[in-house]
Motif scaffolding. Structure first.
Motif, PDB file in Angstrom:
ATOM      1  N   THR A  26      43.551  11.663-103.542  1.00 25.73           N
ATOM      2  CA  THR A  26      44.193  10.777-102.569  1.00 25.73           C
ATOM      3  C   THR A  26      43.943   9.333-102.964  1.00 25.73           C
ATOM      4  N   THR A  27      45.037   8.593-103.166  1.00 28.30           N
ATOM      5  CA  THR A  27      44.948   7.187-103.539  1.00 28.30           C
ATOM      6  C   THR A  27      45.437   6.347-102.373  1.00 28.30           C
ATOM      7  N   SER A  28      44.609   5.400-101.938  1.00 28.48           N
ATOM      8  CA  SER A  28      44.935   4.532-100.799  1.00 28.48           C
ATOM      9  C   SER A  28      45.182   3.110-101.286  1.00 28.48           C
ATOM     10  N   PHE A  29      46.209   2.473-100.717  1.00 24.03           N
ATOM     11  CA  PHE A  29      46.615   1.141-101.137  1.00 24.03           C
ATOM     12  C   PHE A  29      46.446   0.145-100.000  1.00 24.03           C
ATOM     13  N   ASP A  30      46.404  -1.134-100.345  1.00 20.24           N
ATOM     14  CA  ASP A  30      46.229  -2.183 -99.340  1.00 20.24           C
ATOM     15  C   ASP A  30      47.520  -2.544 -98.631  1.00 20.24           C
ATOM     16  N   SER A  31      48.665  -2.210 -99.252  1.00 22.10           N
ATOM     17  CA  SER A  31      49.940  -2.596 -98.662  1.00 22.10           C
ATOM     18  C   SER A  31      51.033  -1.656 -99.134  1.00 22.10           C
TER      19      SER A  31
ATOM     20  N   THR B 154      52.733  13.661-102.803  1.00 28.00           N
ATOM     21  CA  THR B 154      53.339  13.104-101.591  1.00 28.00           C
ATOM     22  C   THR B 154      52.953  11.644-101.437  1.00 28.00           C
ATOM     23  N   THR B 155      53.940  10.794-101.186  1.00 24.51           N
ATOM     24  CA  THR B 155      53.645   9.404-100.851  1.00 24.51           C
ATOM     25  C   THR B 155      53.914   9.193 -99.367  1.00 24.51           C
ATOM     26  N   ASP B 156      53.042   8.450 -98.698  1.00 23.89           N
ATOM     27  CA  ASP B 156      53.146   8.186 -97.262  1.00 23.89           C
ATOM     28  C   ASP B 156      53.128   6.678 -97.037  1.00 23.89           C
ATOM     29  N   PRO B 157      54.301   6.041 -96.875  1.00 21.96           N
ATOM     30  CA  PRO B 157      54.362   4.587 -96.707  1.00 21.96           C
ATOM     31  C   PRO B 157      53.642   4.099 -95.454  1.00 21.96           C
ATOM     32  N   GLU B 158      53.540   4.947 -94.423  1.00 28.16           N
ATOM     33  CA  GLU B 158      52.851   4.520 -93.207  1.00 28.16           C
ATOM     34  C   GLU B 158      51.336   4.547 -93.387  1.00 28.16           C
ATOM     35  N   ALA B 159      50.827   5.623 -93.999  1.00 26.71           N
ATOM     36  CA  ALA B 159      49.388   5.724 -94.243  1.00 26.71           C
ATOM     37  C   ALA B 159      48.971   4.961 -95.493  1.00 26.71           C
ATOM     38  N   LEU B 160      49.950   4.496 -96.285  1.00 28.82           N
ATOM     39  CA  LEU B 160      49.717   3.763 -97.521  1.00 28.82           C
ATOM     40  C   LEU B 160      48.937   4.616 -98.527  1.00 28.82           C
ATOM     41  N   THR B 161      49.344   5.875 -98.673  1.00 33.47           N
ATOM     42  CA  THR B 161      48.642   6.787 -99.573  1.00 33.47           C
ATOM     43  C   THR B 161      49.610   7.520-100.499  1.00 33.47           C
ATOM     44  N   MET B 162      49.073   7.955-101.622  1.00 31.69           N
ATOM     45  CA  MET B 162      49.733   8.904-102.512  1.00 31.69           C
ATOM     46  C   MET B 162      48.743  10.046-102.727  1.00 31.69           C
ATOM     47  N   THR B 163      49.164  11.264-102.418  1.00 28.44           N
ATOM     48  CA  THR B 163      48.271  12.411-102.496  1.00 28.44           C
ATOM     49  C   THR B 163      48.819  13.434-103.481  1.00 28.44           C
ATOM     50  N   LEU B 164      47.988  13.796-104.445  1.00 23.27           N
ATOM     51  CA  LEU B 164      48.345  14.796-105.452  1.00 23.27           C
ATOM     52  C   LEU B 164      47.465  16.024-105.263  1.00 23.27           C
ATOM     53  N   THR B 165      48.091  17.197-105.306  1.00 21.58           N
ATOM     54  CA  THR B 165      47.369  18.464-105.172  1.00 21.58           C
ATOM     55  C   THR B 165      47.659  19.321-106.389  1.00 21.58           C
ATOM     56  N   ALA B 166      46.610  19.930-106.938  1.00 23.28           N
ATOM     57  CA  ALA B 166      46.768  20.792-108.111  1.00 23.28           C
ATOM     58  C   ALA B 166      45.842  21.991-107.988  1.00 23.28           C
ATOM     59  N   GLU B 167      46.297  23.135-108.487  1.00 24.55           N
ATOM     60  CA  GLU B 167      45.531  24.383-108.425  1.00 24.55           C
ATOM     61  C   GLU B 167      45.146  24.818-109.837  1.00 24.55           C
ATOM     62  N   PHE B 168      43.916  25.290-109.990  1.00 25.07           N
ATOM     63  CA  PHE B 168      43.428  25.705-111.296  1.00 25.07           C
ATOM     64  C   PHE B 168      42.661  27.020-111.194  1.00 25.07           C
TER      65      PHE B 168
END
Length: 326
Positions: free
Chosen positions: A127-132, A7-21
């Motif tokens: 969770t990856t957070s970006f500056d812009s 999921t990418t969230d332009p407002e929170a400036l994040t990309m979140t990846l979830t994986a199950e193992f």
């Protein structure tokens, strides 16, 4: 497929990846914090990662590069900020040059890796957070979602071990996208012998035959970058069929682990494929991973419909018998 959501969230400036193992959080932690295990899956297919530095401590650094099928290297640096094993760790992730200097013109992001227990094993949340918003858009446009998904989909083979993951399953063919197919086969033998079996004509003529009733009549190999090869098969005895062959060029080689070649059907105007062969040994067995890049989905489907997988399985089964006698 381990990855369940990106999921990418332009407002929170994040990309979140979830994986199950189907593994414990401790086992996931080990895979992500041991550079030899990490480099087996961190790069997406065709761009394997090599970690040249890894200091798992606050303020420590990890340096790595990903090598393309044609030998280009793309470098990156992690700066470890927080270590909370085996639950999580946080890094600053930057593009770099070959000496590890951060490229200021490229985005630097903050990545958090979290490992939590589930009823069936463990969940990774990255969770990856970006500056812009521009930085987020740039990374997504570079294929981060697709690349991260394909990279983590390789992790199961690391967590399970090669014999549990691939033993007894024969030749497996996976369609990755419109132009890429991945073929895997576990060979009961050491990597050096499997490498020789792919490069020494006297060994190749004993196993690289496809279905019964054919022989490898011509086997010319030049395993140097820029070198060319030619293979020609012909029917034996009462076997029906016409003589055919393939030729190509070696683009990249890292013996005894990886070789990338083109492959063209001799005497035709069919486009060439790109064949990226990787070998990895564990517990006396070697996993062959062949990533094939086709020019388009139509060519991919046409080749797969020829029974390619069955032919390769016949050859690989023969290889195991040949190597057992070497």
């Amino acid at each position: 497929m381990p990855v369940t959501d990106v999921t990418t969230d332009p407002e929170a400036l994040t990309m979140t990846l979830t994986a199950e193992f189907v593994a414990s959080p401790q086992r996931l932690w080990e895979a992500f914090t041991d550079p030899r295990q990490l480099e087996r899956f961190w790069g997406p297919p065709g761009y394997p990662a090599t970690f040249t530095e890894f200091e798992l401590a606050p303020g420590g650094r990890a340096r790595y590069h990903m090598t393309s099928p044609r030998g280009e290297q793309y470098h990156g640096v992690w700066e470890f900020l927080v270590i909370d094993g085996p639950r999580s760790f946080t890094v600053l992730d930057s593009f770099s040059d070959a000496e590890g200097r951060v490229l200021s013109e490229m985005p630097t992001s903050r990545m958090v890796f979290e490992f939590e227990e589930t009823a069936s094993g463990a969940r990774l949340t990255n969770t990856t957070s970006f500056d812009s918003a521009e930085a987020l858009e740039q990374i997504v446009a570079m294929g981060a979602v697709e690349g991260s998904t394909m990279a983590l989909d390789q992790l199961d083979r690391v967590l399970e071990g090669l014999r549990a993951y691939a033993g007894g399953k024969g030749t497996q063919t996976e369609i990755l996208d419109d132009t890429h197919v991945r073929i895997t086969r576990l060979i009961d033998g050491p990597i050096d012998l499997v490498w020789r079996a792919h490069h020494e004509p006297e060994l190749m003529k004993k196993w690289l035959l496809g279905p019964d009733g054919w022989r490898l009549a011509v086997c010319e190999v030049d395993s140097t970058v820029g070198g060319r090869y030619q293979h020609v098969w012909e029917p034996v005895g009462d076997t029906e069929g016409e003589r055919f062959g393939f030729d190509g060029e070696t683009l990249f080689i890292d013996a005894p682990r990886r070789v990338v070649t083109t492959e063209h059907m001799t005497g035709t105007d069919f486009p060439s494929t790109l064949n990226d062969l990787n070998l990895y040994e564990e517990d006396g067995a070697t996993l062959i991973t062949l990533l094939i890049e086709y020019p388009d989905s139509q060519t991919r489907d046409m080749v797969l419909a020829t029974g390619m997988t069955d032919g390769m399985e016949a050859s690989y089964a023969r290889m195991e018998s040949v190597l057992a006698a070497v």
